[in-house]
Every structure is written in C-alpha cells, then in structure tokens.
Write an enzyme that holds these catalytic residues in place. Structure first.
Site, short mmCIF file in Angstrom:
data_model
loop_
_atom_site.label_atom_id
_atom_site.label_comp_id
_atom_site.label_asym_id
_atom_site.label_seq_id
_atom_site.Cartn_x
_atom_site.Cartn_y
_atom_site.Cartn_z
N CYS A 112 0.83 -1.27 0.27
CA CYS A 112 0.24 -0.37 0.09
C CYS A 112 0.99 1.11 0.01
CB CYS A 112 -0.87 0.00 1.30
SG CYS A 112 -2.31 1.34 1.31
N CYS A 116 0.23 4.98 6.61
CA CYS A 116 -1.00 4.81 8.03
C CYS A 116 0.47 4.36 8.92
CB CYS A 116 -1.85 4.10 7.67
SG CYS A 116 -3.19 5.19 6.54
S1 SF4 Z 1 -4.34 1.53 6.69
FE1 SF4 Z 1 -3.58 3.09 5.77
S2 SF4 Z 1 -1.29 1.83 4.78
FE2 SF4 Z 1 -2.86 -0.23 5.90
S3 SF4 Z 1 -3.37 -0.93 4.05
FE3 SF4 Z 1 -5.04 0.59 4.88
S4 SF4 Z 1 -4.98 2.51 3.14
FE4 SF4 Z 1 -3.14 0.98 3.52
#
Ligand code: SF4
Length: 348
Positions: A112, A116
């Site tokens: 991703c 985050c």
């Molecule tokens: S929590 Fe944030 S970093 Fe993790 S998969 Fe979801 S969007 Fe991506």
C-alpha cells in the site's frame, strides 16, 4: 492476441464481448452462471453453450484461480490464507467467524502506498494493484474450494481499495451481478483511509454498499501524522464527501478508530471524534491497535479504552469495540505477507 482472463469482465463487458463475436447477449449471463454459481474452471464444462462457442471462448480467454501457499488458523476461529500470485507476490485473505457471521476480509493491492503509521501493509510500500479477477478469486477459493458459507464481504485487507478504484468497482459489480455471484450490496463494505475521488465514484455507483472510513484522528494536525493521506484530503473535505455518500445511498457510515496508546486516546480526542460521529450520524468502531514488530505502537490499557468508550457512549454515539481477531496468527493486514517477505524460507 494474448488470451484474457475472463474473470476480469463485468457482466456488461462480457455481453459486449459476446455480441462482438455475433453471439446473443444472454450468453454472458450463462457464462457468469457457470463461473460464479457453479464454480466451473473449464469452458468445456459449460454444457448449455454451443460447442463452437465454447471453443471460441477457449481460444480467446482463460479462467484464472489463486494458488494457496499457506494457511494459519487462530484459536479464536479466524483463518488467514496466503495466496501466491505467481509473480513473486503474495496476498492475504482473512476469514473471520463470529457468532452467525462469516466475514471475508479481501485484499485489493500488494502492499500500500498510503503509509498509515501503525500499519504493516503501509510499512512495506506499494508493489501493484490487484486485478478484478485476483480480488474475486479470493472469494471463490473460500466458497468453492473450501465450501465456506460467507455472509459478509469487507474490502479491508492489504491495500487501499479506493486507490485501485477501477478494479475494485469492477469486482463489486461482478460480486453483485444477478446471474453470477449475486451478493447483495448491503453485505459488502468498502473501507477507505479517505480517498475522496474514490468515495465519489462509489457514491455514483448507486449501490447500497456500506462505507467505512478509517478516521483514527479527529483533527487535521494529528491525522496528518497518523494517516498521511489527510494532507491531500483533509477532514473538512472528507466529511463533506461522506455526507454526500450518506445522502445518496441512505446507508449508515462507520468510523474506524484504531486506538494507539499516548497518540489518539485522550478524552479530548474522544470529544473530537464525538463531534464528527454526530455530524455524520455514524457508528464508531474502536480497535485497540495490533502491535507490529518494529513500529513501536501499543494499544492503550483496557481501563483507558473503557474510559474513551464511555465518553462516546455518554455523548450518545453508537460505539462498538472490535476485538482484534486472530492475534496469534498475525491477522492484522499485511502482517503475514510482510513476514514472508522478510523470511526467505519461511514455512507456514
Ligand atoms: S491502513 Fe493505511 S497503510 Fe494500511 S492498508 Fe489501509 S490505507 Fe494502506
């Protein structure tokens, strides 16, 4: 011409493709029936299609399937499946069994790009989007191969679904198609960290899908640090897009809030969350964070979680506390695939 994966086609696209080769449009529904209701993986087994048409399909398309690399089962009934995509990449799919529900948590990307701070998928960076078929095949593997009766479908695994919007929306249309999987929109939930253009496209789809916003902070200052996409799509705009979604679909929104000790768990944070939840008439789902090795975040104590939750309850916000399922099998998104990448000869 290279063969194409037939499971990448929505029903409308399939109709168009069969009409182009001078077959009646209803053949698309027949193909969907065999692929998704019967789980057939061989064109020659689609017995109500004319032989010449089956041979033409075989010539132009292939039927993909995922290959299972490993499976972990938690003492709480959660199961995690690791699939090999055949290009050196792996994805995870989690099956959560709770009371009368069987919820499948689907991945939409390898890795991703949103970073985050508390998330294993974000930590490993982005590799690629999943195709519609790679999303759909996660469901088909559990349903057809393992005979699980799935009740709910959540786009909450590895990746940000609305950053792979074309393919996720296609997958939703395939899931929702009557002659095929026939999954009611109300049983599907898309979870986003706040990709506003994607929320707008989901709204325009006109389906009664559930939307879940991963909020995790109630001010821009804090959200900018925990969920960096907030710098691009700040809270004010996110709230506006969410209001539009609610108005158009009539669905109740869920706000996901990962509680991190010392970061976003104060009473002031709870009050900010209450204001947003009230404005959106949203349910709040509190999730004590799962510690990911190397990231250094911890969940608050049980007492502090209770205090935070009580504050919201006092404000008459509908709030649930989601227990992390599958702690013993690293069921938080990206944890297992991340570990597999780090460990060359990992056996699971
Ligand atoms: S929590 Fe944030 S970093 Fe993790 S998969 Fe979801 S969007 Fe991506």
């Amino acid at each position: 011409m290279d063969k194409r994966d037939i499971k990448d086609f929505t029903l409308e696209e399939m109709k168009k493709a069969v009409v182009e080769i001078r077959e009646p449009g209803y053949r698309a529904g027949q193909i969907f029936f065999w692929l998704y209701k019967k789980g057939v993986c061989d064109f020659q087994k689609m017995s109500n299609l004319p032989q010449a048409f089956m041979s033409r399909l075989e010539q132009d398309y292939y039927i993909s399937a995922l290959s299972l690399s490993g499976k972990l089962s938690s003492s709480d009934g959660t199961e995690k499946f690791l699939f090999n995509l055949g290009d050196g990449n792996f994805i995870e799919t989690v099956l959560i069994c709770a009371r009368d529900r069987k919820t499948v948590c689907l991945s939409t990307q390898v890795g991703c790009k949103f970073g985050c701070v508390f998330c294993a998928s974000g930590h490993g960076g982005f590799i690629r989007d999943l195709s519609p078929s790679e999303i759909i095949n996660q469901i088909l593997f559990l349903k057809d191969k393992l005979k699980h009766k799935i009740t709910n479908y959540v786009f909450m695994g590895m990746g940000e679904p609305l950053n792979n919007c074309d393919n996720v929306l296609k997958a939703i249309m395939i899931m929702n198609s009557k002659p095929g999987m026939d999954i009611g929109a109300r049983r599907i939930t898309v979870s986003t960290c706040g990709v506003i253009p994607g929320i707008r496209r989901l709204t325009d789809l006109g389906l009664q899908i559930n939307l879940s916003i991963s909020l995790h902070a109630a001010t821009d200052n804090l959200r900018d640090t925990l969920v960096p996409v907030n710098r691009r799509y700040p809270l004010k705009e996110l709230i506006k897009a969410s209001e539009h979604f609610i108005k158009k679909t009539g669905r109740i929104l869920t706000l996901e809030y990962v509680l991190i000790k010392g970061k976003n768990d104060s009473l002031k944070d709870a009050d900010g969350l209450e204001v947003i939840a009230r404005r959106l008439k949203a349910k709040v789902n509190l999730i004590p964070c799962s510690p990911v090795p190397g990231l250094g975040f911890q969940p608050p104590s049980k007492k502090d979680i209770d205090i935070f939750m009580s504050r919201l309850v006092q404000g008459r916000i509908k709030v649930t506390r989601r227990e992390s399922k599958g702690k013993d099998i690293q069921a938080a998104c990206g944890q297992l695939a991340g570990r597999l990448k780090q460990t060359a000869d990992c056996e699971i």
